[in-house]
Design a protein around this motif. Structure first.
Motif, PDB file in Angstrom:
ATOM      1  N   ALA A   5     111.705 -47.981  54.573  1.00 17.15           N
ATOM      2  CA  ALA A   5     110.682 -47.544  53.615  1.00 17.15           C
ATOM      3  C   ALA A   5     111.237 -46.483  52.669  1.00 17.15           C
ATOM      4  O   ALA A   5     111.051 -46.561  51.450  1.00 17.15           O
ATOM      5  CB  ALA A   5     109.476 -47.003  54.371  1.00 17.15           C
ATOM      6  N   SER A   6     111.939 -45.501  53.231  1.00 20.28           N
ATOM      7  CA  SER A   6     112.470 -44.405  52.421  1.00 20.28           C
ATOM      8  C   SER A   6     113.489 -44.892  51.403  1.00 20.28           C
ATOM      9  O   SER A   6     113.388 -44.595  50.199  1.00 20.28           O
ATOM     10  CB  SER A   6     113.106 -43.352  53.333  1.00 20.28           C
ATOM     11  OG  SER A   6     113.630 -42.282  52.585  1.00 20.28           O
ATOM     12  N   GLY A   8     114.121 -48.054  50.492  1.00 22.60           N
ATOM     13  CA  GLY A   8     113.566 -49.094  49.625  1.00 22.60           C
ATOM     14  C   GLY A   8     112.771 -48.502  48.476  1.00 22.60           C
ATOM     15  O   GLY A   8     112.906 -48.922  47.319  1.00 22.60           O
ATOM     16  N   ILE A   9     111.931 -47.512  48.784  1.00 19.06           N
ATOM     17  CA  ILE A   9     111.160 -46.848  47.731  1.00 19.06           C
ATOM     18  C   ILE A   9     112.091 -46.093  46.790  1.00 19.06           C
ATOM     19  O   ILE A   9     111.863 -46.023  45.580  1.00 19.06           O
ATOM     20  CB  ILE A   9     110.118 -45.903  48.352  1.00 19.06           C
ATOM     21  CG1 ILE A   9     109.045 -46.733  49.072  1.00 19.06           C
ATOM     22  CG2 ILE A   9     109.477 -45.020  47.287  1.00 19.06           C
ATOM     23  CD1 ILE A   9     108.028 -45.893  49.818  1.00 19.06           C
ATOM     24  N   LEU A  12     113.511 -48.618  44.448  1.00 19.58           N
ATOM     25  CA  LEU A  12     112.442 -49.030  43.525  1.00 19.58           C
ATOM     26  C   LEU A  12     112.164 -47.929  42.511  1.00 19.58           C
ATOM     27  O   LEU A  12     111.904 -48.218  41.327  1.00 19.58           O
ATOM     28  CB  LEU A  12     111.178 -49.355  44.329  1.00 19.58           C
ATOM     29  CG  LEU A  12     110.011 -49.974  43.545  1.00 19.58           C
ATOM     30  CD1 LEU A  12     110.444 -51.270  42.860  1.00 19.58           C
ATOM     31  CD2 LEU A  12     108.830 -50.232  44.484  1.00 19.58           C
ATOM     32  N   GLN A  13     112.224 -46.673  42.952  1.00 23.81           N
ATOM     33  CA  GLN A  13     112.029 -45.555  42.035  1.00 23.81           C
ATOM     34  C   GLN A  13     113.093 -45.559  40.936  1.00 23.81           C
ATOM     35  O   GLN A  13     112.782 -45.396  39.748  1.00 23.81           O
ATOM     36  CB  GLN A  13     112.096 -44.240  42.801  1.00 23.81           C
ATOM     37  CG  GLN A  13     112.068 -43.006  41.905  1.00 23.81           C
ATOM     38  CD  GLN A  13     112.886 -41.860  42.484  1.00 23.81           C
ATOM     39  OE1 GLN A  13     113.162 -41.831  43.680  1.00 23.81           O
ATOM     40  NE2 GLN A  13     113.294 -40.935  41.640  1.00 23.81           N
ATOM     41  N   THR A  16     112.538 -48.495  38.572  1.00 22.57           N
ATOM     42  CA  THR A  16     111.371 -48.247  37.713  1.00 22.57           C
ATOM     43  C   THR A  16     111.711 -47.250  36.618  1.00 22.57           C
ATOM     44  O   THR A  16     111.292 -47.404  35.461  1.00 22.57           O
ATOM     45  CB  THR A  16     110.190 -47.718  38.553  1.00 22.57           C
ATOM     46  OG1 THR A  16     109.914 -48.633  39.620  1.00 22.57           O
ATOM     47  CG2 THR A  16     108.942 -47.567  37.692  1.00 22.57           C
ATOM     48  N   LEU A 134     111.392 -39.958  52.041  1.00 24.88           N
ATOM     49  CA  LEU A 134     110.219 -40.813  51.861  1.00 24.88           C
ATOM     50  C   LEU A 134     109.096 -40.145  51.072  1.00 24.88           C
ATOM     51  O   LEU A 134     108.604 -40.736  50.093  1.00 24.88           O
ATOM     52  CB  LEU A 134     109.716 -41.287  53.230  1.00 24.88           C
ATOM     53  CG  LEU A 134     108.517 -42.245  53.237  1.00 24.88           C
ATOM     54  CD1 LEU A 134     108.811 -43.480  52.394  1.00 24.88           C
ATOM     55  CD2 LEU A 134     108.161 -42.644  54.664  1.00 24.88           C
ATOM     56  N   ASN A 137     110.321 -39.575  47.298  1.00 30.65           N
ATOM     57  CA  ASN A 137     110.516 -40.824  46.561  1.00 30.65           C
ATOM     58  C   ASN A 137     109.192 -41.528  46.289  1.00 30.65           C
ATOM     59  O   ASN A 137     108.986 -42.099  45.202  1.00 30.65           O
ATOM     60  CB  ASN A 137     111.442 -41.765  47.341  1.00 30.65           C
ATOM     61  CG  ASN A 137     112.894 -41.340  47.284  1.00 30.65           C
ATOM     62  OD1 ASN A 137     113.288 -40.536  46.445  1.00 30.65           O
ATOM     63  ND2 ASN A 137     113.702 -41.861  48.182  1.00 30.65           N
ATOM     64  N   ALA A 138     108.296 -41.497  47.258  1.00 26.07           N
ATOM     65  CA  ALA A 138     107.000 -42.164  47.078  1.00 26.07           C
ATOM     66  C   ALA A 138     106.187 -41.485  45.977  1.00 26.07           C
ATOM     67  O   ALA A 138     105.588 -42.157  45.111  1.00 26.07           O
ATOM     68  CB  ALA A 138     106.224 -42.158  48.398  1.00 26.07           C
ATOM     69  N   LEU A 141     107.679 -42.239  42.590  1.00 25.96           N
ATOM     70  CA  LEU A 141     107.366 -43.603  42.149  1.00 25.96           C
ATOM     71  C   LEU A 141     105.956 -43.683  41.578  1.00 25.96           C
ATOM     72  O   LEU A 141     105.725 -44.349  40.558  1.00 25.96           O
ATOM     73  CB  LEU A 141     107.529 -44.573  43.319  1.00 25.96           C
ATOM     74  CG  LEU A 141     107.225 -46.045  43.019  1.00 25.96           C
ATOM     75  CD1 LEU A 141     108.144 -46.574  41.923  1.00 25.96           C
ATOM     76  CD2 LEU A 141     107.375 -46.888  44.290  1.00 25.96           C
ATOM     77  N   SER A 237     121.902 -46.545  50.219  1.00 24.81           N
ATOM     78  CA  SER A 237     120.666 -47.019  50.833  1.00 24.81           C
ATOM     79  C   SER A 237     120.942 -47.976  51.986  1.00 24.81           C
ATOM     80  O   SER A 237     120.306 -47.888  53.042  1.00 24.81           O
ATOM     81  CB  SER A 237     119.792 -47.711  49.778  1.00 24.81           C
ATOM     82  OG  SER A 237     119.384 -46.805  48.791  1.00 24.81           O
TER      83      SER A 237
END
Length: 395
Positions: A5-6, A8-9, A12-13, A16, A134, A137-138, A141, A237
């Motif tokens: 999760a950490s 991957g986000i 994605l961050q 994006t 996590l 980064n969340a 995002l 990652s």
């Protein structure tokens, strides 16, 4: 799952961010200064605090306290040094100062959460380290998905990273994360932290050499730093998710044999090879101009996997002076990278090759020092591939 999760986000961050503002001077400044702010954490916390908590050479509470106080301050100092270097190279406009301030604040609190997470990891609890990025980064995002104008987007995103780290630090403090490691440290004022010099020299040379190599990218055309950071993020990652999140369960204070770590490394090499072949295949099919970059990124992934497992095992099963391996490797590779920077065809792939070479050669030598000849032979093969791409990038 926390690590997936950490990381991957985090990926994605980054994607994006690039989709919103593209690869430009602002993203170059953010990514370079972010890495500079992480440098003290990597050198002192990961390079000294963690191995001394893990190794039989115990550290004293006095040294631990110095690390807890000095690392966040040094993080801000290194962001300032990175800003000065970019200014010397004509890459620091006044419009970037809000980004610099936000990165400095984030670097301070980021080092604080890493200190507690690493302390928990040393006693076999990898959860906090797996999820260390996590919250930040969340939150970053989420900010990137808001309709914020491009001129303020990067600054807002970095501010969100800082808020995420502050929230995590509060949670760690309330739950006493890492304190169990600290309570076992000697409080004798006459006690000495054996091996600290070796670990500090190793980490300083290792991460410092990487910072020198990355700083060479400032001289490349704009966006090179951003692309280099994308490659670094992919490799970091994958290693963090599938290696670093698992290794504390395999190698910790109470581990008595290196064999499980070597079995894990064999499987990790197979996985890294599959991912590398996928990258090369995708580049060949869709972006042939990125084929060389994809090849060296795949080799770097295999080298980094080997180095991560080998160093973790070395922290536990080799004496502190085994750090001389990295002390020799990193300056040699950094010197080759600096020499290569004067070549007419010096390019981004050359720098990535240098990153990969440090991991590959270090893994090979650490594995050989532990007499693990089969996996050392695999590491040597990876090193030959890296050397081939490095030479090809200069022709």
């Amino acid at each position: 799952m926390l690590s997936i999760a950490s990381q991957g986000i985090g990926v994605l961050q980054l994607l994006t961010l690039l989709a919103r503002v593209g690869a430009n001077e602002t993203t170059d400044a953010y990514l370079y200064l972010f890495n500079m702010g992480m440098l003290p954490t990597q050198i002192i916390v990961v390079g000294v605090l963690f191995p001394m908590l893990l190794n039989k050479h115990k550290m004293t509470s006095r040294l631990a306290e110095r690390i807890r106080v000095s690392t966040p301050v040094l993080a801000i100092v290194l962001v300032g040094a990175g800003t000065f270097w970019m200014w010397l190279n004509g890459r620091m406009e006044s419009t970037l100062f809000p980004v610099v301030l936000a990165v400095a604040i984030n670097a301070f609190f980021q080092s604080c959460v890493w200190i507690r997470a690493v302390s928990a990891e040393a006693i076999g609890d990898p959860r906090w380290m797996a999820a260390v990025a996590l919250p930040s980064n969340a939150l970053a995002l989420v900010v990137l998905l808001l309709p914020i104008p491009g001129d303020y987007l990067v600054t807002s995103m970095v501010a969100a990273l800082a808020l995420g780290n502050i929230a995590l630090l509060i949670t760690q403090t309330v739950r006493g994360v890492g304190t169990q490691s600290w309570t076992t440290l000697s409080r004798d004022p006459n006690a000495k932290s054996l091996g600290a010099g070796w670990f500090l020299t190793k980490a300083g040379v290792g991460y410092g050499g990487l910072a020198v190599i990355q700083s060479l990218a400032v001289a490349l055309p704009p966006s090179a730093l951003t692309i280099l950071s994308v490659a670094t993020k992919i490799v970091g990652s994958v290693v963090a998710t599938f290696v670093n999140a698992v290794m504390p369960r395999i190698v910790h204070r109470d581990t008595n044999t290196v064999r499980p770590a070597m079995r894990f490394l064999a499987f990790a090499y197979v996985g890294a090879g599959c991912i590398g072949l996928t990258l090369v295949g995708a580049a060949a099919a869709f972006r042939p101009d990125f084929l060389q970059l994809a090849a060296i990124t795949g080799l770097w992934l295999a080298a980094s996997v080997g180095n991560s497992v080998a160093q973790r095992a070395a922290y536990r099963f080799l004496p502190a002076n085994a750090s001389r391996i990295t002390i020799v490797v990193v300056p040699a590779v950094a010197a080759l990278a600096i020499t290569s920077s004067f070549a007419k065809n010096f390019q981004l792939e050359t720098l990535v090759s240098a990153y990969a070479a440090i991991d590959g050669v270090s893994a090979m030598l650490f594995l050989a020092a532990m007499s693990r000849w089969r996996v050392a032979a695999v590491a040597a093969t990876v090193c030959l591939g890296i050397a081939g791409v490095w030479i090809a990038s200069l022709m």
